[in-house]
Scaffold this active site. Structure first.
Site, PDB file in Angstrom:
ATOM      1  N   PHE A 265      43.423  41.636  36.918  1.00 48.22           N
ATOM      2  CA  PHE A 265      42.812  42.937  36.653  1.00 48.22           C
ATOM      3  C   PHE A 265      41.946  42.870  35.408  1.00 48.22           C
ATOM      4  O   PHE A 265      42.384  42.405  34.358  1.00 48.22           O
ATOM      5  CB  PHE A 265      43.900  43.997  36.485  1.00 48.22           C
ATOM      6  CG  PHE A 265      43.373  45.356  36.134  1.00 48.22           C
ATOM      7  CD1 PHE A 265      42.593  46.072  37.038  1.00 48.22           C
ATOM      8  CD2 PHE A 265      43.631  45.924  34.892  1.00 48.22           C
ATOM      9  CE1 PHE A 265      42.095  47.326  36.709  1.00 48.22           C
ATOM     10  CE2 PHE A 265      43.138  47.176  34.563  1.00 48.22           C
ATOM     11  CZ  PHE A 265      42.372  47.870  35.476  1.00 48.22           C
ATOM     12  N   GLN A 266      40.726  43.315  35.546  1.00 50.66           N
ATOM     13  CA  GLN A 266      39.735  43.337  34.467  1.00 50.66           C
ATOM     14  C   GLN A 266      39.484  41.946  33.880  1.00 50.66           C
ATOM     15  O   GLN A 266      39.191  41.798  32.697  1.00 50.66           O
ATOM     16  CB  GLN A 266      40.134  44.328  33.364  1.00 50.66           C
ATOM     17  CG  GLN A 266      39.967  45.778  33.814  1.00 50.66           C
ATOM     18  CD  GLN A 266      39.993  46.776  32.669  1.00 50.66           C
ATOM     19  OE1 GLN A 266      40.580  46.530  31.625  1.00 50.66           O
ATOM     20  NE2 GLN A 266      39.369  47.928  32.879  1.00 50.66           N
TER      21      GLN A 266
ATOM     22  N   LYS B  82      44.735  38.065  25.739  1.00 53.07           N
ATOM     23  CA  LYS B  82      45.653  39.055  25.168  1.00 53.07           C
ATOM     24  C   LYS B  82      46.897  38.408  24.579  1.00 53.07           C
ATOM     25  O   LYS B  82      47.390  38.820  23.524  1.00 53.07           O
ATOM     26  CB  LYS B  82      46.039  40.079  26.237  1.00 53.07           C
ATOM     27  CG  LYS B  82      46.831  41.260  25.670  1.00 53.07           C
ATOM     28  CD  LYS B  82      47.011  42.363  26.685  1.00 53.07           C
ATOM     29  CE  LYS B  82      47.717  43.563  26.045  1.00 53.07           C
ATOM     30  NZ  LYS B  82      47.890  44.674  27.014  1.00 53.07           N
TER      31      LYS B  82
ATOM     32  N   MET C 245       4.802  54.299  29.799  1.00 53.54           N
ATOM     33  CA  MET C 245       4.172  52.987  29.898  1.00 53.54           C
ATOM     34  C   MET C 245       4.103  52.524  31.352  1.00 53.54           C
ATOM     35  O   MET C 245       3.130  51.874  31.763  1.00 53.54           O
ATOM     36  CB  MET C 245       4.922  51.958  29.049  1.00 53.54           C
ATOM     37  CG  MET C 245       4.160  50.659  28.859  1.00 53.54           C
ATOM     38  SD  MET C 245       2.569  50.879  27.995  1.00 53.54           S
ATOM     39  CE  MET C 245       3.101  50.897  26.289  1.00 53.54           C
TER      40      MET C 245
END
Length: 599
Positions: free
Chosen positions: A129-130, A179, A497
């Site tokens: 996850f992530q 982590k 632009m």
């Protein structure tokens, strides 16, 4: 145990390195490296670090509303202070959201250290996850990156990251932090020598090369100094030395977009910005010079135009700290590797030592030619009493704020080029803009970073209504920290632009460049508790700008300007750098509803 043994053991315990968690190590290392501010957004993979932030008060954390904005804010902080900006984001989308900012910092040589969370080491490669391959994703858009595998390596890696980000050609560095590395404990040992084991940029210029450069300039009849952002990156002393060298030699100076402020814009020897939207005199002087000193500039395509027609008759000297920038885009006659500040100090010393100003060709004829080019008045525009012209809005803004020594950020587009043309910067670190990447949405978070760095300074984001919407969520950051940032939106209801190029190059087919719906910017400001203002009457422009300046908090100014106005001079795609379009030049194909062929 004897008293002597007790004392010895106590001494050993005092000398032993402290045992800290990885997260605590990171905060301690940042503190020892002098970090005062971190821009970030929390998430699961960096919660141990955020818990350590909560426990201390030495480092201030600024909560942004998007990770891209965190990097732009760190860039703004870095450019306004000369110190590295620091970013903290979580894994996966937190890291990938930061990629645009990292690429922006890479192309503009801005020192940023970005700390990214990562899943635990045993989960890497398992599509956890992530999880994202942050090192792989950011390798092309950073100067260097690290995946920390051992907690004990953290102090050394953090220290190295700052060294790499700030030495040589500055740039962004990513430190990816699993982590479990943040949670695990290990002895904290900060290396005594804070540098990289192999990265040793050359900062002192070869004496023989720099003397040859000085002599070439002294013998030139039509010399020019082409200064870039590298002069600003080299520190305020480099800007002072550039000014000193220009004045003792009488050589004209021009600047890239990123180099504005390195040489005083108000000085008579300054020719203005060069390049695609540079001045007539700057581009023609670059084309016709016989010796060019390029210092801290990389011959970007927006400067050179068509390479085979770029300053064809000149001898080119390039001073750059980055060896890979030499001869990368334009072949040069004399490469000089080294720091811009050191190079300029050597040039000044050699000029005096060898008395190079004596008996050398006069530059009078060259300056007469430059003054002739200046009579073109290439920034002239037709004013109106019915509608605020965009150029006029910036002329009046500059007139009313220049004595306050403001810091100006911009977004990207027509307003950015007009700001470069009409806002004069006499000192470095006052001009924050996205040059190499041209990132819409840069200016608002960059202004946040600059205001955090200088809480008592006037900070203004010159914006377009389209670019502003790219990162308008940072109004929440401005409101939370009560930052008195002024946002000056030049609202023409177009991606200006893009519309200009469509009109000039695509026969006026304005595909998706008109803003069909826009928010009420005054109400949007008020929704965040910020003062909102609106002005569209030219007669009320000065009073509105003054009210914006005088307000002691943040302001969003919706300044309605002429919808169809083009930014000139302009070097068209594929043209030489001295083949500029000015108002009145006929290009493109006429349309039935508007006279777009005459621009």
């Amino acid at each position: 145990m004897t008293a002597t043994e007790t004392k010895a053991r106590a001494s050993e315990a005092a000398a032993a390195p402290p045992i800290l968690s990885g997260a605590a190590m990171i905060i301690r290392a940042l503190t020892e490296l002098g970090v005062e501010v971190v821009f970030g957004y929390p998430g699961g993979a960096v919660l141990p670090i955020y818990d350590e932030i909560f426990k201390q008060d030495g480092i201030r954390h600024i909560l942004v509303r998007h990770e891209q904005a965190a990097v732009h804010a760190a860039e703004g902080y870095a450019r306004a202070t000369g110190k590295p900006g620091v970013v903290l984001v979580t894994s996966g989308p937190g890291a990938t959201n930061a990629v645009t900012g990292l690429t922006d910092a890479m192309l503009d040589s801005i020192p940023v250290v970005c700390l990214t969370g990562q899943v635990a080491r045993h989960l890497i490669g398992n599509d956890a996850f992530q999880e994202a391959d942050t090192v792989g994703i950011t390798r092309p858009c950073t100067k260097h990156n690290y995946l920390v595998k051992e907690t004990s390596d953290l102090p050394k890696i953090i220290s190295e990251a700052f060294y790499v980000a700030t030495n040589g050609r500055p740039g962004p560095v990513v430190v990816d932090l699993p982590k479990d590395v943040q949670i695990e404990k290990a002895p904290y040992v900060m290396p005594g020598q804070r540098e990289h084991r192999t990265y040793r940029p050359q900062v002192h210029c070869d004496d023989k090369a720099i003397r040859e450069a000085a002599r070439l300039l002294a013998a030139a009849e039509r010399p020019i100094i082409y200064s870039g952002g590298g002069v600003i990156n080299a520190g305020p002393e480099a800007s002072d030395l550039l000014t000193e060298f220009a004045r003792i030699t009488g050589i004209p100076v021009t600047s890239t977009l990123m180099g504005l402020g390195a040489y005083p814009a108000s000085d008579k020897q300054f020719l203005g910005m060069l390049g695609m939207h540079g001045t007539w005199e700057a581009n023609h002087a670059m084309h016709d010079c016989d010796v060019m000193l390029a210092i801290g500039a990389r011959f970007d395509d927006r400067v050179t135009g068509r390479i085979d027609a770029f300053s064809p008759g000149s001898k080119k000297i390039q001073v750059d700290i980055d060896l890979s920038s030499i001869n990368k885009n334009v072949a040069v006659d004399l490469p000089v590797i080294g720091d811009a500040c050191n190079a300029l100090a050597q040039l000044v010393a050699i000029w005096h030592e060898e008395k190079l100003g004596q008996g050398q060709p006069s530059l009078d004829t060259w300056w007469q030619q430059i003054e002739h080019w200046r009579t073109k008045d290439c920034l002239a525009y037709e004013d109106s009493t019915e509608v605020i012209m965009p150029q006029k809005s910036l002329e009046r803004l500059f007139a009313l704020v220049k004595d306050k020594d403001p810091i100006i950020s911009t977004e990207v587009g027509q307003h950015q080029m007009w700001a470069a043309q009409f806002l004069g910067f006499d000192k470095p670190n006052r001009w924050l803009t996205s040059g190499g990447l041209g990132t819409m949405g840069y200016g608002l978070p960059a202004a946040v970073g600059a205001q955090i760095a200088h809480p008592d300074r006037l900070v203004i984001d010159v914006s377009g209504e389209a670019s502003f919407q790219m990162n308008l969520q940072e109004l929440g950051t401005i409101a939370q920290y009560k930052l008195p940032v002024k946002v000056f939106i030049m609202n023409n209801e177009y991606m200006g632009m893009v519309r200009q190029w469509q009109d000039l190059t695509y026969d006026g087919r304005r595909s998706e460049s008109y803003s069909e719906t826009l928010p009420d910017f005054v109400k949007l400001a008020e929704a965040y508790g910020i003062k909102g203002m609106h002005v569209e009457d030219p007669a009320k422009l000065d009073a509105a700008i003054q009210e914006m300046i005088d307000h002691d908090g943040p302001v969003i100014m919706d300044c309605r300007v002429a919808k169809i106005e083009n930014c000139f001079p302009m070097v068209p795609a594929g043209a030489a750098h001295n083949e500029m379009l000015l108002p009145g030049d006929v290009v493109g194909k006429p349309k039935d509803d508007e006279a777009l062929a005459v621009v």
